[in-house]
Design an enzyme around this catalytic site. Structure first.
Site, PDB file in Angstrom:
ATOM      1  N   CYS A   1      27.021  -5.418 -10.885  1.00 34.49           N
ATOM      2  CA  CYS A   1      26.023  -4.797 -11.784  1.00 34.49           C
ATOM      3  C   CYS A   1      26.715  -4.055 -12.923  1.00 34.49           C
TER       4      CYS A   1
ATOM      5  N   CYS B   1      20.249   2.554 -21.450  1.00 37.11           N
ATOM      6  CA  CYS B   1      19.701   1.414 -20.719  1.00 37.11           C
ATOM      7  C   CYS B   1      18.686   0.651 -21.584  1.00 37.11           C
TER       8      CYS B   1
ATOM      9  N   ASP C   1       5.327   6.706  -8.836  1.00 41.29           N
ATOM     10  CA  ASP C   1       5.951   6.925 -10.132  1.00 41.29           C
ATOM     11  C   ASP C   1       5.010   7.742 -11.028  1.00 41.29           C
TER      12      ASP C   1
ATOM     13  N   CYS D   1      20.983  -5.961 -14.020  1.00 34.97           N
ATOM     14  CA  CYS D   1      21.769  -5.394 -12.913  1.00 34.97           C
ATOM     15  C   CYS D   1      21.145  -5.676 -11.553  1.00 34.97           C
TER      16      CYS D   1
ATOM     17  N   CYS E   1      14.614  -4.581 -18.433  1.00 39.63           N
ATOM     18  CA  CYS E   1      15.819  -5.395 -18.238  1.00 39.63           C
ATOM     19  C   CYS E   1      16.043  -5.548 -16.740  1.00 39.63           C
TER      20      CYS E   1
ATOM     21  N   CYS F   1      27.097  -1.741  -0.626  1.00 43.18           N
ATOM     22  CA  CYS F   1      27.655  -2.233  -1.901  1.00 43.18           C
ATOM     23  C   CYS F   1      29.118  -2.651  -1.721  1.00 43.18           C
TER      24      CYS F   1
HETATM   25  C1  B12 Z   1      13.518   7.905 -15.391  1.00 39.32           C
HETATM   26  C2  B12 Z   1      13.395   6.525 -14.771  1.00 39.32           C
HETATM   27  C3  B12 Z   1      14.024   5.469 -15.420  1.00 39.32           C
HETATM   28  C4  B12 Z   1      14.971   5.679 -16.611  1.00 39.32           C
HETATM   29  C5  B12 Z   1      16.316   6.227 -16.081  1.00 39.32           C
HETATM   30  C6  B12 Z   1      16.904   5.396 -14.929  1.00 39.32           C
HETATM   31  C7  B12 Z   1      17.543   6.192 -13.817  1.00 39.32           C
HETATM   32  N1  B12 Z   1      18.382   5.542 -13.065  1.00 39.32           N
HETATM   33  O1  B12 Z   1      17.269   7.354 -13.627  1.00 39.32           O
HETATM   34  C8  B12 Z   1      15.002   4.244 -17.232  1.00 39.32           C
HETATM   35  C9  B12 Z   1      13.936   4.137 -18.303  1.00 39.32           C
HETATM   36  C10 B12 Z   1      16.337   3.830 -17.837  1.00 39.32           C
HETATM   37  C11 B12 Z   1      14.582   3.404 -16.028  1.00 39.32           C
HETATM   38  C12 B12 Z   1      14.890   2.063 -15.907  1.00 39.32           C
HETATM   39  C13 B12 Z   1      14.533   1.278 -14.824  1.00 39.32           C
HETATM   40  N2  B12 Z   1      13.689   1.608 -13.831  1.00 39.32           N
HETATM   41 CO1  B12 Z   1      13.050   3.413 -13.579  1.00 39.32          CO
HETATM   42  N3  B12 Z   1      12.461   5.124 -13.116  1.00 39.32           N
HETATM   43  C14 B12 Z   1      12.653   6.339 -13.572  1.00 39.32           C
HETATM   44  C15 B12 Z   1      11.946   7.407 -12.726  1.00 39.32           C
HETATM   45  C16 B12 Z   1      10.656   7.835 -13.439  1.00 39.32           C
HETATM   46  C17 B12 Z   1      12.782   8.646 -12.393  1.00 39.32           C
HETATM   47  C18 B12 Z   1      14.210   8.349 -11.898  1.00 39.32           C
HETATM   48  C19 B12 Z   1      15.020   9.604 -11.774  1.00 39.32           C
HETATM   49  O2  B12 Z   1      14.623  10.536 -11.096  1.00 39.32           O
HETATM   50  N4  B12 Z   1      16.159   9.673 -12.466  1.00 39.32           N
HETATM   51  C20 B12 Z   1      16.998  10.838 -12.474  1.00 39.32           C
HETATM   52  C21 B12 Z   1      18.379  10.462 -12.002  1.00 39.32           C
HETATM   53  C22 B12 Z   1      19.267  11.719 -11.925  1.00 39.32           C
HETATM   54  O3  B12 Z   1      18.193   9.960 -10.715  1.00 39.32           O
HETATM   55  P1  B12 Z   1      18.958   8.707 -10.138  1.00 39.32           P
HETATM   56  O4  B12 Z   1      19.221   7.666 -11.142  1.00 39.32           O
HETATM   57  O5  B12 Z   1      18.299   8.301  -8.895  1.00 39.32           O
HETATM   58  O6  B12 Z   1      20.336   9.468  -9.907  1.00 39.32           O
HETATM   59  C23 B12 Z   1      20.945   9.591  -8.706  1.00 39.32           C
HETATM   60  C24 B12 Z   1      22.306   8.949  -8.760  1.00 39.32           C
HETATM   61  O7  B12 Z   1      22.820   9.050 -10.095  1.00 39.32           O
HETATM   62  C25 B12 Z   1      23.043   9.781  -7.782  1.00 39.32           C
HETATM   63  N5  B12 Z   1      24.354  10.214  -8.183  1.00 39.32           N
HETATM   64  C26 B12 Z   1      24.741  10.952  -9.219  1.00 39.32           C
HETATM   65  N6  B12 Z   1      26.040  11.160  -9.188  1.00 39.32           N
HETATM   66  C27 B12 Z   1      26.502  10.569  -8.083  1.00 39.32           C
HETATM   67  C28 B12 Z   1      27.768  10.485  -7.578  1.00 39.32           C
HETATM   68  C29 B12 Z   1      27.942   9.810  -6.367  1.00 39.32           C
HETATM   69  C30 B12 Z   1      29.310   9.750  -5.817  1.00 39.32           C
HETATM   70  C31 B12 Z   1      26.855   9.202  -5.702  1.00 39.32           C
HETATM   71  C32 B12 Z   1      27.037   8.468  -4.413  1.00 39.32           C
HETATM   72  C33 B12 Z   1      25.579   9.285  -6.257  1.00 39.32           C
HETATM   73  C34 B12 Z   1      25.437   9.968  -7.434  1.00 39.32           C
HETATM   74  O8  B12 Z   1      22.327  11.008  -7.560  1.00 39.32           O
HETATM   75  C35 B12 Z   1      21.254  11.084  -8.463  1.00 39.32           C
HETATM   76  C36 B12 Z   1      20.127  11.883  -7.842  1.00 39.32           C
HETATM   77  O9  B12 Z   1      19.734  11.348  -6.582  1.00 39.32           O
HETATM   78  C37 B12 Z   1      11.648   6.608 -11.397  1.00 39.32           C
HETATM   79  C38 B12 Z   1      10.338   6.973 -10.696  1.00 39.32           C
HETATM   80  C39 B12 Z   1      10.438   8.254  -9.904  1.00 39.32           C
HETATM   81  N7  B12 Z   1       9.457   9.098 -10.059  1.00 39.32           N
HETATM   82  O10 B12 Z   1      11.388   8.456  -9.165  1.00 39.32           O
HETATM   83  C40 B12 Z   1      11.637   5.130 -11.868  1.00 39.32           C
HETATM   84  C41 B12 Z   1      12.283   4.049 -10.957  1.00 39.32           C
HETATM   85  C42 B12 Z   1      13.624   4.568 -10.518  1.00 39.32           C
HETATM   86  N8  B12 Z   1      12.480   2.920 -11.845  1.00 39.32           N
HETATM   87  C43 B12 Z   1      12.311   1.798 -11.280  1.00 39.32           C
HETATM   88  C44 B12 Z   1      12.567   0.554 -11.910  1.00 39.32           C
HETATM   89  C45 B12 Z   1      12.014  -0.692 -11.260  1.00 39.32           C
HETATM   90  C46 B12 Z   1      13.324   0.511 -13.100  1.00 39.32           C
HETATM   91  C47 B12 Z   1      13.894  -0.745 -13.786  1.00 39.32           C
HETATM   92  C48 B12 Z   1      14.412  -1.813 -12.832  1.00 39.32           C
HETATM   93  C49 B12 Z   1      12.793  -1.341 -14.710  1.00 39.32           C
HETATM   94  C50 B12 Z   1      13.222  -2.515 -15.545  1.00 39.32           C
HETATM   95  N9  B12 Z   1      13.285  -3.709 -14.991  1.00 39.32           N
HETATM   96  O11 B12 Z   1      13.481  -2.370 -16.707  1.00 39.32           O
HETATM   97  C51 B12 Z   1      15.037  -0.132 -14.646  1.00 39.32           C
HETATM   98  C52 B12 Z   1      16.381  -0.096 -13.861  1.00 39.32           C
HETATM   99  C53 B12 Z   1      17.476   0.636 -14.576  1.00 39.32           C
HETATM  100  C54 B12 Z   1      18.527   1.198 -13.613  1.00 39.32           C
HETATM  101  N10 B12 Z   1      19.587   0.466 -13.340  1.00 39.32           N
HETATM  102  O12 B12 Z   1      18.337   2.314 -13.101  1.00 39.32           O
HETATM  103  C55 B12 Z   1      11.888   1.929  -9.826  1.00 39.32           C
HETATM  104  C56 B12 Z   1      13.093   1.592  -8.922  1.00 39.32           C
HETATM  105  C57 B12 Z   1      12.740   0.830  -7.669  1.00 39.32           C
HETATM  106  C58 B12 Z   1      13.952   0.633  -6.798  1.00 39.32           C
HETATM  107  N11 B12 Z   1      14.005  -0.457  -6.048  1.00 39.32           N
HETATM  108  O13 B12 Z   1      14.854   1.438  -6.756  1.00 39.32           O
HETATM  109  C59 B12 Z   1      11.431   3.425  -9.778  1.00 39.32           C
HETATM  110  C60 B12 Z   1      11.716   4.137  -8.462  1.00 39.32           C
HETATM  111  C61 B12 Z   1       9.909   3.431 -10.064  1.00 39.32           C
HETATM  112  C62 B12 Z   1       9.073   3.108  -8.840  1.00 39.32           C
HETATM  113  N12 B12 Z   1       8.342   4.048  -8.305  1.00 39.32           N
HETATM  114  O14 B12 Z   1       9.082   2.016  -8.339  1.00 39.32           O
HETATM  115  N13 B12 Z   1      13.927   4.122 -15.122  1.00 39.32           N
HETATM  116  S1  SF4 Z   2      25.539  -5.678  -7.722  1.00 40.19           S
HETATM  117 FE1  SF4 Z   2      25.737  -3.460  -7.786  1.00 40.19          FE
HETATM  118  S2  SF4 Z   2      24.086  -2.694  -6.532  1.00 40.19           S
HETATM  119 FE2  SF4 Z   2      24.343  -4.860  -6.014  1.00 40.19          FE
HETATM  120  S3  SF4 Z   2      25.778  -4.854  -4.255  1.00 40.19           S
HETATM  121 FE3  SF4 Z   2      26.991  -5.092  -6.120  1.00 40.19          FE
HETATM  122  S4  SF4 Z   2      27.580  -2.986  -6.623  1.00 40.19           S
HETATM  123 FE4  SF4 Z   2      25.870  -2.829  -5.198  1.00 40.19          FE
HETATM  124  S1  SF4 Z   3      21.771  -3.996 -16.679  1.00 47.87           S
HETATM  125 FE1  SF4 Z   3      20.635  -2.366 -15.623  1.00 47.87          FE
HETATM  126  S2  SF4 Z   3      21.519  -0.444 -16.375  1.00 47.87           S
HETATM  127 FE2  SF4 Z   3      22.160  -2.087 -17.763  1.00 47.87          FE
HETATM  128  S3  SF4 Z   3      20.677  -2.100 -19.401  1.00 47.87           S
HETATM  129 FE3  SF4 Z   3      19.935  -3.579 -17.887  1.00 47.87          FE
HETATM  130  S4  SF4 Z   3      18.591  -2.378 -16.517  1.00 47.87           S
HETATM  131 FE4  SF4 Z   3      19.784  -0.907 -17.721  1.00 47.87          FE
END
Ligand code: B12
Ligand code: SF4
Ligand code: SF4
Length: 309
Positions: free
Chosen positions: A191, A211, A131, A241, A238, A185
């Site tokens: 979630c 979020c 990260d 989810c 948080c 899922c």
């Molecule tokens: C920015 C970020 C955040 C942001 C934005 C969250 C997000 N989902 O992007 C915020 C601050 C909200 C956040 C929160 C959290 N985060 Co964070 N975060 C990051 C970070 C730095 C980048 C993520 C990223 O690239 N986002 C950009 C978006 C575009 O990417 P994405 O969400 O994966 O999007 C994909 C999907 O949307 C999908 N998609 C889009 N459209 C569609 C349509 C279809 C049909 C399908 C199938 C898919 C799809 O494609 C996208 C690209 O692959 C990473 C670390 C890293 N360097 O990767 C950690 C990371 C994701 N976070 C992490 C964690 C632990 C959390 C939290 C649980 C922390 C907490 N307890 O509060 C929460 C969870 C919130 C959630 N439900 O996502 C961990 C996740 C571990 C895991 N098991 O997955 C990471 C990987 C850090 C790490 N190295 O461990 N986070």
């Molecule tokens: S809670 Fe969300 S992430 Fe977990 S199995 Fe259900 S749909 Fe998938």
């Molecule tokens: S439930 Fe998941 S997506 Fe919603 S606010 Fe909490 S961490 Fe963010």
């Protein structure tokens, strides 16, 4: 030694170092993710997380981060705690922040793994990430077969749930690749239904700017009033989810000494939280990821969830 043997050697050492899962994928352009990341940014789903706009091309291609990169070695590190906060009415902090900052803990292990590779395989050019750089951690872990990306957008492992940190090594070494796994899922929407701020705007897509984790950790200014009363007691991050996700019934407590929380932290009462002084904050959180919000940020969050700001 062959490609297969190198892969086995690296995986065995990763497990010995305390990683829970290790998988490998071929370094290349993230074709599927590119348009999705672009849309996500165009729609301002990153809110004020400016850093997400940087290095767009590097974020989508590890070969732009490490010269001659051939493989991404993805690693999972469990942080599911044995302990829980003692008082149900006390402000809640995310499980990932209970102990020592994961960046510190995991970085050391990644360095050891890289050294091991250099000593046992040869002069390898590589970099370690947790990260800590523009790398799409979840996408690589998914490609390496460590789990699927769930509707809450977190990576889920079928045997152990989603309470894992993701890290990786990007190497200029050719290795045997793993294959992605299925999405389990199914028809579940737990979630999406449970998210109090409706941040999961469609299955698999989280609007970061909605979020609670963003509001309480990343946002540096006042939290907008339209989410007032919606935080369900979360003061740092948080877990909702993930807590509601059926696959997290399979979570097992971690084995990392440095993630064991301070007993005092776990037993803070609601009023002790509300009266927390800078001195106590420093004592409890110097080594923790909670220091990211700072004392002021934590105070802002406390006021917000108490409805006094
Ligand atoms: C920015 C970020 C955040 C942001 C934005 C969250 C997000 N989902 O992007 C915020 C601050 C909200 C956040 C929160 C959290 N985060 Co964070 N975060 C990051 C970070 C730095 C980048 C993520 C990223 O690239 N986002 C950009 C978006 C575009 O990417 P994405 O969400 O994966 O999007 C994909 C999907 O949307 C999908 N998609 C889009 N459209 C569609 C349509 C279809 C049909 C399908 C199938 C898919 C799809 O494609 C996208 C690209 O692959 C990473 C670390 C890293 N360097 O990767 C950690 C990371 C994701 N976070 C992490 C964690 C632990 C959390 C939290 C649980 C922390 C907490 N307890 O509060 C929460 C969870 C919130 C959630 N439900 O996502 C961990 C996740 C571990 C895991 N098991 O997955 C990471 C990987 C850090 C790490 N190295 O461990 N986070
Ligand atoms: S809670 Fe969300 S992430 Fe977990 S199995 Fe259900 S749909 Fe998938
Ligand atoms: S439930 Fe998941 S997506 Fe919603 S606010 Fe909490 S961490 Fe963010």
């Amino acid at each position: 030694m062959s490609m297969q043997n190198f892969s086995h050697l690296i995986k065995a050492e990763a497990i010995r170092l305390g990683f829970d899962f290790c998988g490998i994928s071929k370094a290349g352009f993230l074709e599927e993710e590119a348009p999705r990341l672009e849309q996500w940014l165009l729609q301002s789903r990153h809110g004020k997380m400016k850093y997400m706009e940087n290095y767009f091309d590097k974020r989508l291609d590890p070969r732009k981060l490490v010269d001659g990169a051939q493989s991404v070695v993805s690693l999972l590190y469990n942080y599911y705690p044995f302990e829980s906060q003692k008082y149900d009415d006390a402000p809640k902090i995310s499980k990932y922040a209970y102990g020592t900052d994961y960046h510190e803990v995991i970085k050391e292990k990644l360095k050891e793994l890289l050294n091991f590779i250099r000593e046992n395989i040869g002069e390898v050019n590589g970099r370690a990430f947790v990260d800590s750089a523009p790398v799409m951690d979840k996408a690589w872990a998914q490609k390496s077969g460590l789990g699927w990306i769930g509707k809450n957008s977190n990576l889920i492992n079928k045997n152990s749930g989603s309470f894992f940190f993701i890290a990786e090594l990007i190497l200029d070494l050719q290795l045997e690749e793993d294959l992605p796994v299925e999405d389990f899922c199914g028809t579940c929407t737990k979630c999406i239904d449970a998210c109090p701020t409706e941040a999961i705007i469609q299955p698999y897509v989280v609007d970061g700017s909605k979020c609670i984790s963003y509001f309480t950790i990343e946002l540096k200014e006042e939290i907008p009033v339209d989410v007032k009363g919606k935080f369900e007691g979360w003061v740092f991050g948080c877990d909702i989810c993930q807590d509601v996700c059926p696959w997290n019934r399979f979570s097992k407590p971690h084995r990392e000494r440095q993630f064991v929380p301070d007993e005092k932290l776990m037993s803070l009462t609601k009023s002790e939280w509300n009266e927390i002084t800078e001195e106590v904050f420093k004592k409890l959180f110097t080594a923790s990821a909670v220091k990211r919000t700072g004392y002021k940020g934590l105070k802002r969050n406390l006021k917000f969830i108490n409805g006094t700001s």
